[in-house]
Design a protein around this motif. Structure first.
Motif, PDB file in Angstrom:
ATOM      1  N   ILE A 129       3.059  -1.438  -1.701  1.00  0.00           N
ATOM      2  CA  ILE A 129       2.476  -1.530  -3.039  1.00  0.00           C
ATOM      3  C   ILE A 129       0.968  -1.749  -2.944  1.00  0.00           C
ATOM      4  O   ILE A 129       0.500  -2.625  -2.212  1.00  0.00           O
ATOM      5  CB  ILE A 129       3.113  -2.688  -3.833  1.00  0.00           C
ATOM      6  CG1 ILE A 129       4.640  -2.537  -3.891  1.00  0.00           C
ATOM      7  CG2 ILE A 129       2.515  -2.772  -5.230  1.00  0.00           C
ATOM      8  CD1 ILE A 129       5.141  -1.262  -4.543  1.00  0.00           C
ATOM      9  N   ALA A 130       0.232  -0.936  -3.694  1.00  0.00           N
ATOM     10  CA  ALA A 130      -1.225  -1.056  -3.785  1.00  0.00           C
ATOM     11  C   ALA A 130      -1.594  -1.397  -5.224  1.00  0.00           C
ATOM     12  O   ALA A 130      -0.923  -0.970  -6.167  1.00  0.00           O
ATOM     13  CB  ALA A 130      -1.881   0.251  -3.361  1.00  0.00           C
ATOM     14  N   SER A 131      -2.664  -2.148  -5.368  1.00  0.00           N
ATOM     15  CA  SER A 131      -3.085  -2.567  -6.700  1.00  0.00           C
ATOM     16  C   SER A 131      -3.988  -1.551  -7.399  1.00  0.00           C
ATOM     17  O   SER A 131      -4.059  -1.512  -8.619  1.00  0.00           O
ATOM     18  CB  SER A 131      -3.785  -3.918  -6.623  1.00  0.00           C
ATOM     19  OG  SER A 131      -4.881  -3.836  -5.715  1.00  0.00           O
ATOM     20  N   ASP A 132      -4.693  -0.745  -6.602  1.00  0.00           N
ATOM     21  CA  ASP A 132      -5.623   0.229  -7.170  1.00  0.00           C
ATOM     22  C   ASP A 132      -5.891   1.320  -6.134  1.00  0.00           C
ATOM     23  O   ASP A 132      -5.352   1.273  -5.024  1.00  0.00           O
ATOM     24  CB  ASP A 132      -6.921  -0.433  -7.633  1.00  0.00           C
ATOM     25  CG  ASP A 132      -7.636  -1.195  -6.517  1.00  0.00           C
ATOM     26  OD1 ASP A 132      -7.592  -0.754  -5.337  1.00  0.00           O
ATOM     27  OD2 ASP A 132      -8.249  -2.235  -6.809  1.00  0.00           O
ATOM     28  N   LYS A 133      -6.745   2.268  -6.469  1.00  0.00           N
ATOM     29  CA  LYS A 133      -6.984   3.406  -5.573  1.00  0.00           C
ATOM     30  C   LYS A 133      -7.625   2.990  -4.255  1.00  0.00           C
ATOM     31  O   LYS A 133      -7.260   3.516  -3.201  1.00  0.00           O
ATOM     32  CB  LYS A 133      -7.810   4.501  -6.258  1.00  0.00           C
ATOM     33  CG  LYS A 133      -9.232   4.142  -6.570  1.00  0.00           C
ATOM     34  CD  LYS A 133      -9.983   5.312  -7.195  1.00  0.00           C
ATOM     35  CE  LYS A 133     -11.362   4.946  -7.644  1.00  0.00           C
ATOM     36  NZ  LYS A 133     -12.219   4.347  -6.640  1.00  0.00           N
ATOM     37  N   ASP A 134      -8.543   2.057  -4.281  1.00  0.00           N
ATOM     38  CA  ASP A 134      -9.189   1.620  -3.041  1.00  0.00           C
ATOM     39  C   ASP A 134      -8.194   0.914  -2.124  1.00  0.00           C
ATOM     40  O   ASP A 134      -8.176   1.152  -0.911  1.00  0.00           O
ATOM     41  CB  ASP A 134     -10.380   0.702  -3.351  1.00  0.00           C
ATOM     42  CG  ASP A 134     -11.494   1.435  -4.087  1.00  0.00           C
ATOM     43  OD1 ASP A 134     -11.673   2.653  -3.854  1.00  0.00           O
ATOM     44  OD2 ASP A 134     -12.185   0.794  -4.907  1.00  0.00           O
ATOM     45  N   ILE A 160       0.907   2.901  -6.418  1.00  0.00           N
ATOM     46  CA  ILE A 160      -0.153   2.140  -7.086  1.00  0.00           C
ATOM     47  C   ILE A 160       0.470   1.444  -8.290  1.00  0.00           C
ATOM     48  O   ILE A 160       0.940   2.092  -9.229  1.00  0.00           O
ATOM     49  CB  ILE A 160      -1.319   3.043  -7.546  1.00  0.00           C
ATOM     50  CG1 ILE A 160      -2.029   3.657  -6.345  1.00  0.00           C
ATOM     51  CG2 ILE A 160      -2.304   2.230  -8.387  1.00  0.00           C
ATOM     52  CD1 ILE A 160      -3.229   4.512  -6.714  1.00  0.00           C
ATOM     53  N   ASN A 161       0.466   0.135  -8.235  1.00  0.00           N
ATOM     54  CA  ASN A 161       0.980  -0.687  -9.331  1.00  0.00           C
ATOM     55  C   ASN A 161      -0.196  -1.096 -10.219  1.00  0.00           C
ATOM     56  O   ASN A 161      -0.524  -2.268 -10.351  1.00  0.00           O
ATOM     57  CB  ASN A 161       1.709  -1.911  -8.763  1.00  0.00           C
ATOM     58  CG  ASN A 161       2.401  -2.700  -9.840  1.00  0.00           C
ATOM     59  OD1 ASN A 161       2.790  -2.157 -10.864  1.00  0.00           O
ATOM     60  ND2 ASN A 161       2.547  -3.997  -9.605  1.00  0.00           N
ATOM     61  N   TYR A 162      -0.820  -0.105 -10.807  1.00  0.00           N
ATOM     62  CA  TYR A 162      -2.038  -0.311 -11.582  1.00  0.00           C
ATOM     63  C   TYR A 162      -1.759  -1.120 -12.842  1.00  0.00           C
ATOM     64  O   TYR A 162      -0.889  -0.770 -13.637  1.00  0.00           O
ATOM     65  CB  TYR A 162      -2.641   1.048 -11.936  1.00  0.00           C
ATOM     66  CG  TYR A 162      -4.026   0.979 -12.516  1.00  0.00           C
ATOM     67  CD1 TYR A 162      -5.090   0.486 -11.770  1.00  0.00           C
ATOM     68  CD2 TYR A 162      -4.274   1.401 -13.806  1.00  0.00           C
ATOM     69  CE1 TYR A 162      -6.367   0.425 -12.293  1.00  0.00           C
ATOM     70  CE2 TYR A 162      -5.546   1.359 -14.341  1.00  0.00           C
ATOM     71  CZ  TYR A 162      -6.588   0.862 -13.589  1.00  0.00           C
ATOM     72  OH  TYR A 162      -7.860   0.800 -14.112  1.00  0.00           O
ATOM     73  N   HIS A 163      -2.489  -2.213 -13.014  1.00  0.00           N
ATOM     74  CA  HIS A 163      -2.322  -3.131 -14.146  1.00  0.00           C
ATOM     75  C   HIS A 163      -0.879  -3.615 -14.276  1.00  0.00           C
ATOM     76  O   HIS A 163      -0.411  -3.857 -15.395  1.00  0.00           O
ATOM     77  CB  HIS A 163      -2.791  -2.496 -15.459  1.00  0.00           C
ATOM     78  CG  HIS A 163      -4.266  -2.278 -15.547  1.00  0.00           C
ATOM     79  ND1 HIS A 163      -5.196  -3.275 -15.365  1.00  0.00           N
ATOM     80  CD2 HIS A 163      -4.983  -1.146 -15.770  1.00  0.00           C
ATOM     81  CE1 HIS A 163      -6.411  -2.787 -15.493  1.00  0.00           C
ATOM     82  NE2 HIS A 163      -6.316  -1.493 -15.723  1.00  0.00           N
ATOM     83  N   GLY A 164      -0.168  -3.718 -13.161  1.00  0.00           N
ATOM     84  CA  GLY A 164       1.200  -4.233 -13.187  1.00  0.00           C
ATOM     85  C   GLY A 164       2.226  -3.289 -13.783  1.00  0.00           C
ATOM     86  O   GLY A 164       3.324  -3.708 -14.157  1.00  0.00           O
ATOM     87  N   MET A 165       1.875  -2.016 -13.859  1.00  0.00           N
ATOM     88  CA  MET A 165       2.753  -1.033 -14.490  1.00  0.00           C
ATOM     89  C   MET A 165       4.175  -1.032 -13.916  1.00  0.00           C
ATOM     90  O   MET A 165       5.136  -0.854 -14.633  1.00  0.00           O
ATOM     91  CB  MET A 165       2.149   0.359 -14.344  1.00  0.00           C
ATOM     92  CG  MET A 165       3.025   1.453 -14.851  1.00  0.00           C
ATOM     93  SD  MET A 165       2.182   3.028 -14.704  1.00  0.00           S
ATOM     94  CE  MET A 165       3.299   4.013 -15.650  1.00  0.00           C
ATOM     95  N   TYR A 166       4.287  -1.219 -12.603  1.00  0.00           N
ATOM     96  CA  TYR A 166       5.594  -1.148 -11.950  1.00  0.00           C
ATOM     97  C   TYR A 166       6.145  -2.525 -11.578  1.00  0.00           C
ATOM     98  O   TYR A 166       7.083  -2.619 -10.781  1.00  0.00           O
ATOM     99  CB  TYR A 166       5.498  -0.271 -10.691  1.00  0.00           C
ATOM    100  CG  TYR A 166       5.219   1.188 -10.955  1.00  0.00           C
ATOM    101  CD1 TYR A 166       5.967   1.923 -11.871  1.00  0.00           C
ATOM    102  CD2 TYR A 166       4.211   1.847 -10.270  1.00  0.00           C
ATOM    103  CE1 TYR A 166       5.717   3.263 -12.102  1.00  0.00           C
ATOM    104  CE2 TYR A 166       3.956   3.201 -10.485  1.00  0.00           C
ATOM    105  CZ  TYR A 166       4.717   3.894 -11.405  1.00  0.00           C
ATOM    106  OH  TYR A 166       4.469   5.242 -11.622  1.00  0.00           O
ATOM    107  N   ASP A 167       5.606  -3.601 -12.142  1.00  0.00           N
ATOM    108  CA  ASP A 167       6.058  -4.951 -11.790  1.00  0.00           C
ATOM    109  C   ASP A 167       7.571  -5.111 -11.892  1.00  0.00           C
ATOM    110  O   ASP A 167       8.210  -5.628 -10.970  1.00  0.00           O
ATOM    111  CB  ASP A 167       5.396  -6.011 -12.678  1.00  0.00           C
ATOM    112  CG  ASP A 167       3.980  -6.352 -12.253  1.00  0.00           C
ATOM    113  OD1 ASP A 167       3.558  -5.939 -11.151  1.00  0.00           O
ATOM    114  OD2 ASP A 167       3.286  -7.048 -13.035  1.00  0.00           O
ATOM    115  N   ALA A 168       8.148  -4.699 -13.005  1.00  0.00           N
ATOM    116  CA  ALA A 168       9.593  -4.886 -13.209  1.00  0.00           C
ATOM    117  C   ALA A 168      10.402  -4.072 -12.204  1.00  0.00           C
ATOM    118  O   ALA A 168      11.411  -4.558 -11.673  1.00  0.00           O
ATOM    119  CB  ALA A 168       9.977  -4.515 -14.639  1.00  0.00           C
ATOM    120  N   LEU A 169       9.970  -2.854 -11.914  1.00  0.00           N
ATOM    121  CA  LEU A 169      10.681  -2.017 -10.949  1.00  0.00           C
ATOM    122  C   LEU A 169      10.587  -2.617  -9.548  1.00  0.00           C
ATOM    123  O   LEU A 169      11.585  -2.678  -8.812  1.00  0.00           O
ATOM    124  CB  LEU A 169      10.108  -0.599 -10.955  1.00  0.00           C
ATOM    125  CG  LEU A 169      10.703   0.377  -9.942  1.00  0.00           C
ATOM    126  CD1 LEU A 169      12.205   0.517 -10.113  1.00  0.00           C
ATOM    127  CD2 LEU A 169      10.024   1.727 -10.068  1.00  0.00           C
TER     128      LEU A 169
END
Length: 183
Positions: free
Chosen positions: A164-169, A132-141
């Motif tokens: 990659i998922a953007s959120d839990k749903d 889950i790349n929530y709020h772009g947390m893992y964008d750089a990785l």
């Protein structure tokens, strides 16, 4: 099926993060799957493990000696190990599916180690990793993984098998799609 979940043991992360861990744990347990995780009773680790148990799944905690006092009683099975490296190896060896929830350097280390170990072992059909790349947390990785995959250092191999998922749903939908296609 063993579902390895990497996530934070940090407390008080907020409702959004708790809801993610709850949804993932409920999904694992409601499918009758087994959670394999770090085994401690704090943060998102606690939330996901308790949700798995409440939904009828089995909980396996892999706990290093120095964290033994933090072992969560919800664990149906506790695997004791020497250190964090040992814990990662055990979790990776047991995993059929890997899920990375938001977390710090430990979560990132586990994610990268899972990719690495699958490459080193030459696993042809790599076990999927969902993050889950929530709020772009893992964008750089994510960008670094893409760059490395496209570089001369990847030796022509697809080195990253992360969905990659953007959120839990979005994550739950991707997991359901994967399970449907794997059957």
């Amino acid at each position: 099926m063993n579902v390895v979940v990497y996530c934070s043991s940090q407390e008080n992360l907020g409702e959004d993060y708790e809801m993610m861990a709850q949804a993932v744990g409920t999904w694992i347990g409601s499918h009758g799957y087994t959670l394999v995780y770090g085994g401690v009773k704090s943060g998102l680790m606690r939330t996901v493990s308790h949700a798995v148990s409440a939904a009828g799944g089995k909980v396996v905690g892999v706990v290093p000696e120095n964290f033994a006092h933090r072992t969560d009683a919800v664990c149906d099975e506790v695997i004791k190990c020497s250190n964090l490296s040992d814990r990662k190896s055990i979790m990776i060896a047991r995993g059929d599916i890997f899920i990375c929830l938001p977390g710090g350097i430990g979560t990132i280390d586990e994610w990268i180690s899972t990719i690495s170990q699958q490459i080193v072992l030459g696993i042809e059909n790599k076990n999927p990793i969902f993050a889950i790349n929530y709020h772009g947390m893992y964008d750089a990785l994510i960008e670094q993984l893409r760059n490395t995959t496209q570089s001369e250092f990847s030796r022509g191999k697809r080195i990253d098998c992360t969905h990659i998922a953007s959120d839990k749903d979005n994550l739950i939908n991707k997991l359901n799609d994967y399970i449907s296609s794997a059957l």
